[in-house]
Design a protein around this motif. Structure first.
Motif, PDB file in Angstrom:
ATOM      1  N   GLY A  83     -16.458 -18.957 -33.778  1.00 32.44           N
ATOM      2  CA  GLY A  83     -16.631 -17.684 -34.469  1.00 32.44           C
ATOM      3  C   GLY A  83     -17.880 -16.955 -34.018  1.00 32.44           C
ATOM      4  N   CYS A  84     -18.859 -17.689 -33.496  1.00 34.27           N
ATOM      5  CA  CYS A  84     -20.101 -17.072 -33.018  1.00 34.27           C
ATOM      6  C   CYS A  84     -20.034 -16.719 -31.539  1.00 34.27           C
ATOM      7  CB  CYS A  84     -21.270 -18.036 -33.229  1.00 34.27           C
ATOM      8  SG  CYS A  84     -21.577 -18.391 -34.960  1.00 34.27           S
ATOM      9  N   SER A  85     -18.916 -16.937 -30.888  1.00 39.81           N
ATOM     10  CA  SER A  85     -18.833 -16.686 -29.456  1.00 39.81           C
ATOM     11  C   SER A  85     -18.893 -15.202 -29.155  1.00 39.81           C
ATOM     12  CB  SER A  85     -17.548 -17.299 -28.884  1.00 39.81           C
ATOM     13  OG  SER A  85     -16.442 -16.607 -29.398  1.00 39.81           O
ATOM     14  N   LYS A  86     -19.227 -14.897 -27.908  1.00 44.43           N
ATOM     15  CA  LYS A  86     -19.387 -13.519 -27.488  1.00 44.43           C
ATOM     16  C   LYS A  86     -18.036 -12.806 -27.493  1.00 44.43           C
ATOM     17  CE  LYS A  86     -20.930 -14.935 -23.739  1.00 44.43           C
ATOM     18  NZ  LYS A  86     -21.346 -15.134 -22.400  1.00 44.43           N
ATOM     19  N   SER A  87     -18.110 -11.510 -27.741  1.00 41.85           N
ATOM     20  CA  SER A  87     -16.890 -10.725 -27.714  1.00 41.85           C
ATOM     21  C   SER A  87     -16.789  -9.911 -26.430  1.00 41.85           C
ATOM     22  CB  SER A  87     -16.828  -9.806 -28.938  1.00 41.85           C
ATOM     23  OG  SER A  87     -17.937  -8.944 -28.929  1.00 41.85           O
TER      24      SER A  87
ATOM     25  N   ASP B 219     -21.541   2.597 -20.839  1.00 38.68           N
ATOM     26  CA  ASP B 219     -20.819   3.614 -21.590  1.00 38.68           C
ATOM     27  C   ASP B 219     -20.113   2.968 -22.773  1.00 38.68           C
ATOM     28  OD1 ASP B 219     -18.588   2.423 -20.466  1.00 38.68           O
ATOM     29  OD2 ASP B 219     -17.743   4.240 -19.664  1.00 38.68           O
ATOM     30  N   VAL B 220     -19.729   3.809 -23.695  1.00 33.10           N
ATOM     31  CA  VAL B 220     -19.026   3.369 -24.898  1.00 33.10           C
ATOM     32  C   VAL B 220     -17.805   4.251 -25.058  1.00 33.10           C
ATOM     33  CG1 VAL B 220     -19.156   3.107 -27.399  1.00 33.10           C
ATOM     34  CG2 VAL B 220     -21.144   2.573 -26.006  1.00 33.10           C
TER      35      VAL B 220
ATOM     36  N   SER C  73     -17.883  -1.261 -25.594  1.00 32.24           N
ATOM     37  CA  SER C  73     -19.052  -1.062 -24.732  1.00 32.24           C
ATOM     38  C   SER C  73     -18.768  -1.632 -23.353  1.00 32.24           C
ATOM     39  CB  SER C  73     -20.271  -1.778 -25.312  1.00 32.24           C
ATOM     40  OG  SER C  73     -20.530  -1.333 -26.611  1.00 32.24           O
ATOM     41  N   ARG C  74     -19.317  -0.977 -22.335  1.00 30.10           N
ATOM     42  CA  ARG C  74     -19.189  -1.472 -20.965  1.00 30.10           C
ATOM     43  C   ARG C  74     -20.556  -1.463 -20.297  1.00 30.10           C
ATOM     44  NH1 ARG C  74     -14.707   1.476 -17.560  1.00 30.10           N
ATOM     45  NH2 ARG C  74     -16.109   3.197 -17.980  1.00 30.10           N
TER      46      ARG C  74
ATOM     47  N   GLY D 120     -16.327  -4.930 -23.993  1.00 23.68           N
ATOM     48  CA  GLY D 120     -15.863  -5.436 -25.276  1.00 23.68           C
ATOM     49  C   GLY D 120     -16.645  -4.836 -26.420  1.00 23.68           C
ATOM     50  N   SER D 121     -16.391  -5.356 -27.579  1.00 25.42           N
ATOM     51  CA  SER D 121     -17.059  -4.886 -28.793  1.00 25.42           C
ATOM     52  C   SER D 121     -18.399  -5.594 -28.910  1.00 25.42           C
ATOM     53  CB  SER D 121     -16.181  -5.186 -30.005  1.00 25.42           C
ATOM     54  OG  SER D 121     -16.802  -4.757 -31.173  1.00 25.42           O
TER      55      SER D 121
END
Length: 189
Positions: A20-24, A95-96, A130-131, A152-153
């Motif tokens: 659950g704490c892994s990167k998105s 960018d987002v 986000s990129r 990703g988010s």
């Protein structure tokens, strides 16, 4: 019996918590296979010009953090910073994008035909993606030879000190597949 239960329960409980704490952020890369990436020794860091930067991620504060993060990670890989005549130029951009995901929740039941038509629930989820993009150019020819990205988010950090660490971790993940500088690339003074 109690100790055996504790030893068994802890790993079962810890795995979902860590997942659950892994990167998105999802990381990827592409490169020019005709170029030997291990031949380069020195680098310079710049922002990608001519492309629109996100006003928040591309702010002056974050540009300084990204400059520092790219410099630290490249130096950890054995490359030497050279502002005047580098072998490669590492350019970055951020960018987002506003994204929308539509989910369908079909309430399948083995008896749906008996009671009534199947209900179908739709929900819409709006989020920002986000990129972080790193483009590496061969300085002499200005030809792109490697590109890496994370997309990703991304959640906002809880403390101001965390921002630099987050940037460095993202850049480290992106550059993980970029080769290390070989030991004979430059003499250490």
């Amino acid at each position: 019996m109690k100790n055996a239960f504790k030893r068994w329960w802890l790993p079962v409980w810890l795995v979902p918590v860590l997942l659950g704490c892994s990167k998105s952020l999802q990381v990827g890369y592409d490169y020019d296979s005709s170029v030997n990436l291990k031949q380069f020794k020195t680098f310079r860091v710049e922002t990608e010009k001519g492309l629109a930067q996100d006003p928040l991620l591309g702010s002056e504060l974050n540009r300084r953090r990204l400059d520092d993060a790219v410099t630290k990670v490249m130096e950890q890989k054995g490359y030497k910073l050279d502002q005047n005549d580098p072998d490669i130029v590492v350019k970055y951009m951020t960018d987002v994008k506003d994204r929308q995901q539509i989910r369908s929740n079909n309430n399948y039941s083995p008896y749906w035909w008996w009671y009534s038509p199947m209900p179908n629930n739709y929900s819409t989820y709006n989020y920002q993606e986000s990129r972080f993009i790193l483009n590496i150019y061969q300085d002499r020819s200005s030809k792109m030879i490697w590109q890496g990205w994370a997309t990703g988010s991304m959640k906002a950090p809880s403390k101001k000190e965390d921002r630099a660490d987050i940037m460095q971790n993202i850049i480290s993940d992106i550059l993980r597949s970029f080769p290390q500088a070989t030991l004979d690339t430059y003499s250490r003074k």
